[in-house]
Design a protein around this motif. Sequence first.
Motif: not given
Length: 444
Positions: A284-293, A319-323, A330-340
């Motif tokens: 399933v997809a999980h909703p998160y918001k863009v935090t950049s300015t 809508d994020v499906v996986c990482q 910056a502080t992370t090497s994780v990328w979020d894959k979107l439903t598109n």
Amino acid sequence: MPHQRTVPRRLLVLSSACLLTGAAALALAPAAAAEPATSVAYPSGASATRSSGLAFDTCTAPPLASVQAWNASPYRALGVYVSGVNRTCAQPQLTASWVASVSQLKWRLLPIHKGLQPPCGARPTDDKISTTPATARSQGTAAATEAVTAAKALGMRPGSALYNDIENYGQTDTTCRTAVLTYLSAWTKELHRVGWVSGVYMNLNLGAGQLAAAYTSTAYARPDALWIARYDGVDSLKGWSGVTDSKWAVHQRAKQFRGGHDETYGGVTLTIDTDRLDAPVATVAHPYKVTSTTALNARTGPSTSYPVAATYAPGTTLDVVCQAPGAKVATTSVWDKLTNGAYVSDHYVSTPSDTGYSSPLPRCAYPYQVTATNGLTERSGPGSGYTAVGTSPNGALAWVTCQRTGTTVGTTKIWDRLDNGHYVSDHYVATPSTTTYSKPVPRC
């Protein structure tokens, strides 16, 4: 269905591997494009999810408040009946909103299709599979279409596993056996064609053994996961009579080991069947918001070196499906894959962690069946000269996370990196291509 039958129910089978090591595994037959290991055509926004641990299922999906109360339980996965002509219980709770809310509570879902039943078994009133093979094939295809449509309406994504509930049936009727296997083969092929994972639920002694006997048959497409019913109170995913541990061996098994009974957690009592699983479930997809300015670039792969696929304004809900792992930002090497199918750096997304992976999001993975007859050697790097570090048996799921070039094996230089960090030659994995990269798997 649970609590309405006197016979044991669904069962997911995952077996242990017994495999070749060294160069011998690389000398095996090339990947098969047809039965039994049909390829899966995952769309760009797909990813598979799996769950390990205790699960339960109920005939009717429980209210959200009950699931919240059961956060106090040892269970973290829940079976739900999403479709099927023989689905006897009403599902007033089972909506897209319910699925989203339960998933946000970090529950995994096992979607079940209870459609046509064996012509020589189940309940007399059930609609049955045809004994005419051509009709049984069309019925299996139609069942897959129905289940996918229902799962999509609930917010489940391609890459999800769907389980076809086949109840007890006689084991001596060869016409009935052919009908069931033909129906399930068509179910599997159609799910794979549209990018979903195929699961089957069967009683261990009255169905699963016949499916296991056809494991290597080129007459039938092999399902990816097996869920067995065996009410013996033993929650082991190994040692199943009639199903050797080398079949459905890599995160492909579940067992329903206790039938209908009441349990109470958080002051809420439910009548459940109890399951142990290590198997694919719904994505399933999980909703998160863009935090950049400033506007956030989404890219075609998990790195800033990939082309920009889309741009999102600050505060946009994604809508994020996986990482997936990728280039560090910056502080992370994780990328979020979107439903598109696009990727954004997790540094600019409101997931719980700023440095690592965030539950309940799964790691991005694309499971395909291993086609090597005698098993496939897993290596420490993308080449036959690297150290052998494991094995995958024939029919096991290769949980592929990315692909890269390496030494040539058969028709290809592509090697698949598995979610355990090991590499296998793509020549022996039922990916869509036998010569090059297979979308949507990213490059390593």
